[in-house]
Design a protein around this motif. Structure first.
Motif, mmCIF file in Angstrom:
data_model
loop_
_atom_site.group_PDB
_atom_site.id
_atom_site.type_symbol
_atom_site.label_atom_id
_atom_site.label_comp_id
_atom_site.label_asym_id
_atom_site.label_seq_id
_atom_site.Cartn_x
_atom_site.Cartn_y
_atom_site.Cartn_z
ATOM 1 N N LYS A 1 0.831 -1.209 0.000
ATOM 2 C CA LYS A 1 0.000 0.000 0.000
ATOM 3 C C LYS A 1 0.859 1.250 0.000
ATOM 4 O O LYS A 1 0.637 2.189 -0.767
ATOM 5 C CB LYS A 1 -0.930 -0.026 1.218
ATOM 6 C CG LYS A 1 -1.845 1.194 1.339
ATOM 7 C CD LYS A 1 -1.296 2.281 2.241
ATOM 8 C CE LYS A 1 -1.136 1.822 3.674
ATOM 9 N NZ LYS A 1 -0.710 2.942 4.566
ATOM 10 N N ASP A 2 1.888 1.279 0.857
ATOM 11 C CA ASP A 2 2.765 2.445 0.918
ATOM 12 C C ASP A 2 3.511 2.643 -0.395
ATOM 13 O O ASP A 2 3.699 3.778 -0.859
ATOM 14 C CB ASP A 2 3.770 2.299 2.070
ATOM 15 C CG ASP A 2 3.134 2.591 3.428
ATOM 16 O OD1 ASP A 2 1.907 2.748 3.489
ATOM 17 O OD2 ASP A 2 3.887 2.653 4.422
ATOM 18 N N ALA A 3 3.946 1.531 -1.007
ATOM 19 C CA ALA A 3 4.642 1.636 -2.294
ATOM 20 C C ALA A 3 3.729 2.245 -3.347
ATOM 21 O O ALA A 3 4.154 3.081 -4.157
ATOM 22 C CB ALA A 3 5.136 0.258 -2.742
ATOM 23 N N ARG A 4 2.463 1.852 -3.327
ATOM 24 C CA ARG A 4 1.505 2.426 -4.281
ATOM 25 C C ARG A 4 1.347 3.930 -4.049
ATOM 26 O O ARG A 4 1.331 4.719 -5.011
ATOM 27 C CB ARG A 4 0.150 1.721 -4.134
ATOM 28 C CG ARG A 4 -0.961 2.357 -4.956
ATOM 29 C CD ARG A 4 -2.274 1.615 -4.815
ATOM 30 N NE ARG A 4 -2.734 1.492 -3.441
ATOM 31 C CZ ARG A 4 -3.355 2.466 -2.770
ATOM 32 N NH1 ARG A 4 -3.559 3.657 -3.341
ATOM 33 N NH2 ARG A 4 -3.759 2.276 -1.528
ATOM 34 N N LEU A 5 1.255 4.344 -2.792
ATOM 35 C CA LEU A 5 1.118 5.769 -2.488
ATOM 36 C C LEU A 5 2.342 6.551 -2.938
ATOM 37 O O LEU A 5 2.230 7.688 -3.409
ATOM 38 C CB LEU A 5 0.900 5.960 -0.986
ATOM 39 C CG LEU A 5 -0.414 5.427 -0.406
ATOM 40 C CD1 LEU A 5 -0.436 5.613 1.108
ATOM 41 C CD2 LEU A 5 -1.623 6.115 -1.050
ATOM 42 N N ILE A 6 3.520 5.950 -2.796
ATOM 43 C CA ILE A 6 4.765 6.603 -3.214
ATOM 44 C C ILE A 6 4.780 6.785 -4.733
ATOM 45 O O ILE A 6 5.104 7.873 -5.241
ATOM 46 C CB ILE A 6 5.980 5.775 -2.748
ATOM 47 C CG1 ILE A 6 6.116 5.878 -1.221
ATOM 48 C CG2 ILE A 6 7.260 6.222 -3.428
ATOM 49 C CD1 ILE A 6 7.010 4.817 -0.612
ATOM 50 N N VAL A 7 4.417 5.739 -5.464
ATOM 51 C CA VAL A 7 4.382 5.811 -6.932
ATOM 52 C C VAL A 7 3.374 6.864 -7.378
ATOM 53 O O VAL A 7 3.646 7.679 -8.277
ATOM 54 C CB VAL A 7 4.050 4.437 -7.536
ATOM 55 C CG1 VAL A 7 3.830 4.560 -9.036
ATOM 56 C CG2 VAL A 7 5.180 3.444 -7.246
ATOM 57 N N GLU A 8 2.206 6.880 -6.731
ATOM 58 C CA GLU A 8 1.173 7.855 -7.090
ATOM 59 C C GLU A 8 1.630 9.280 -6.802
ATOM 60 O O GLU A 8 1.377 10.196 -7.605
ATOM 61 C CB GLU A 8 -0.112 7.552 -6.329
ATOM 62 C CG GLU A 8 -0.821 6.278 -6.791
ATOM 63 C CD GLU A 8 -2.025 5.940 -5.924
ATOM 64 O OE1 GLU A 8 -2.250 6.642 -4.906
ATOM 65 O OE2 GLU A 8 -2.723 4.965 -6.251
ATOM 66 N N ALA A 9 2.314 9.476 -5.675
ATOM 67 C CA ALA A 9 2.810 10.808 -5.329
ATOM 68 C C ALA A 9 3.831 11.281 -6.360
ATOM 69 O O ALA A 9 3.817 12.441 -6.780
ATOM 70 C CB ALA A 9 3.418 10.803 -3.933
ATOM 71 N N GLY B 1 5.087 14.649 -11.446
ATOM 72 C CA GLY B 1 5.936 14.592 -12.631
ATOM 73 C C GLY B 1 7.207 13.791 -12.494
ATOM 74 O O GLY B 1 8.155 14.008 -13.257
ATOM 75 N N VAL B 2 7.258 12.855 -11.522
ATOM 76 C CA VAL B 2 8.462 12.057 -11.319
ATOM 77 C C VAL B 2 8.111 10.586 -11.474
ATOM 78 O O VAL B 2 7.182 10.084 -10.835
ATOM 79 C CB VAL B 2 9.049 12.297 -9.905
ATOM 80 C CG1 VAL B 2 10.257 11.397 -9.652
ATOM 81 C CG2 VAL B 2 9.447 13.753 -9.737
ATOM 82 N N ARG B 3 8.860 9.888 -12.312
ATOM 83 C CA ARG B 3 8.665 8.448 -12.457
ATOM 84 C C ARG B 3 9.621 7.734 -11.509
ATOM 85 O O ARG B 3 10.834 7.981 -11.523
ATOM 86 C CB ARG B 3 8.915 8.002 -13.891
ATOM 87 C CG ARG B 3 8.782 6.489 -14.029
ATOM 88 C CD ARG B 3 8.658 6.015 -15.443
ATOM 89 N NE ARG B 3 8.532 4.562 -15.459
ATOM 90 C CZ ARG B 3 8.213 3.856 -16.538
ATOM 91 N NH1 ARG B 3 7.998 4.469 -17.688
ATOM 92 N NH2 ARG B 3 8.106 2.550 -16.459
ATOM 93 N N LEU B 4 9.076 6.838 -10.713
ATOM 94 C CA LEU B 4 9.853 6.131 -9.696
ATOM 95 C C LEU B 4 9.904 4.645 -10.045
ATOM 96 O O LEU B 4 9.112 3.839 -9.560
ATOM 97 C CB LEU B 4 9.210 6.354 -8.317
ATOM 98 C CG LEU B 4 9.064 7.821 -7.885
ATOM 99 C CD1 LEU B 4 8.280 7.930 -6.587
ATOM 100 C CD2 LEU B 4 10.428 8.484 -7.746
#
Length: 299
Positions: free
Chosen positions: A246-254, A259-262
């Motif tokens: 869940k946290d990883a998804r929130l980080i990717v969405e943020a 404008g940053v691809r992670l």
């Protein structure tokens, strides 16, 4: 609030791994603590610590100086606070410690405004062990006026408070938490992959750990997570695979929203989801190690 003794009435909504530890430490610090959890049985053991277990969120928050939410995500925190609304006292502080993500902060802060709550965006850095020891790091953002009320709460649950802004609605604490967790997830995923590659290449994993020991590539977190994998100590989890996903998804969405691809965070999210699908969802996030294999080998 009793200004002479600096003791508070605090409500803890959500008594999972982290919330239960927080409630316990607040009670040990001498505060009056009321707790609620969606599954009441998970909150019941806290009664032995002097915590008052409530049947509903509204019952839990009645007459509280501080309401602390430690739930799964932003929507869960908002839904719970809506249920708590009939019992909320205008002027109470809301310490929102759920890792909610950047997008959810606006809705949570709006709810606080509508109900006259003083909003503190205050996620924490740390897992089960530091939570139980009261050694979390609190990443807080909120008004200077009112910090005297929440500081005793932060002192009871954490060893350090880092202030990240004076407006909780701006989400300074949440933004800092997502950056920190992006690093945690990257290291955890990399540790699992290194051990998986060692297994595939018939390399003794302790040989790899000994190779980097004491040098610039060494780090305590690598040894901690590697030890959990190699010694099959994945339960009880310090931080579960499902929560890490869940946290990883929130980080990717943020990142995407700004404008940053992670790429590494995206890969970590995929590994966590795959490990959960393999049946490791309730194990420590180090169990993402198993996502490197099509079956479930031992470490």
């Amino acid at each position: 609030m009793d200004v002479m003794t600096d003791k508070l009435t605090v409500s803890v909504l959500g008594t999972g791994i982290m919330g239960a530890a927080m409630a316990r430490n607040l009670a040990r610090a001498g505060h009056t603590v009321h707790a609620w959890n969606r599954t009441r049985a998970k909150a019941e053991p806290l009664a032995a610590e002097g915590v008052h277990i409530a049947d509903t969120p509204a019952q839990a928050v009645r007459d509280s100086d501080v309401v602390l939410t430690m739930l799964y995500d932003g929507p869960a925190a908002l839904d719970t606070m809506r249920l708590a609304a009939p019992g909320l006292r205008s002027g109470a502080a809301w310490v929102q410690s759920t890792t909610a993500g950047v997008e959810a902060i606006g809705d949570l802060a709006a709810f606080a405004r509508e109900h006259g709550l003083v909003f503190y965006d205050a996620p924490v850095l740390g897992t089960r062990q530091p939570a139980e020891a009261g050694q979390l790091t609190v990443l807080a953002a909120g008004p200077v006026e009112g910090r005297d009320t929440v500081t005793p709460v932060f002192d009871a649950i954490g060893a350090r408070t880092v202030w990240a802004g004076e407006d909780g609605a701006a989400g300074g604490g949440t933004r800092l938490k997502l950056v920190a967790n992006s690093w945690v997830l990257a290291v955890t995923a990399a540790a699992g992959e290194a051990l998986a590659l060692a297994k595939a290449l018939d390399v003794e994993p302790h040989g790899f750990l000994d190779l980097i020991a004491g040098g610039p590539l060494d780090m305590g977190y690598l040894h901690a997570k590697s030890g959990m994998i190699l010694e099959d100590r994945l339960t009880p989890p310090q931080f579960a695979v499902t929560t890490a996903a869940k946290d990883a998804r929130l980080i990717v969405e943020a990142g995407a929203g700004h404008g940053v691809r992670l790429d590494v965070a995206e890969a970590a999210a995929a590994r966590m989801r795959r490990a959960a699908a393999q049946g490791h969802g309730d194990e420590d996030m180090a169990a993402a190690y198993f996502a490197s294999f099509d079956d479930n080998p031992s470490a």
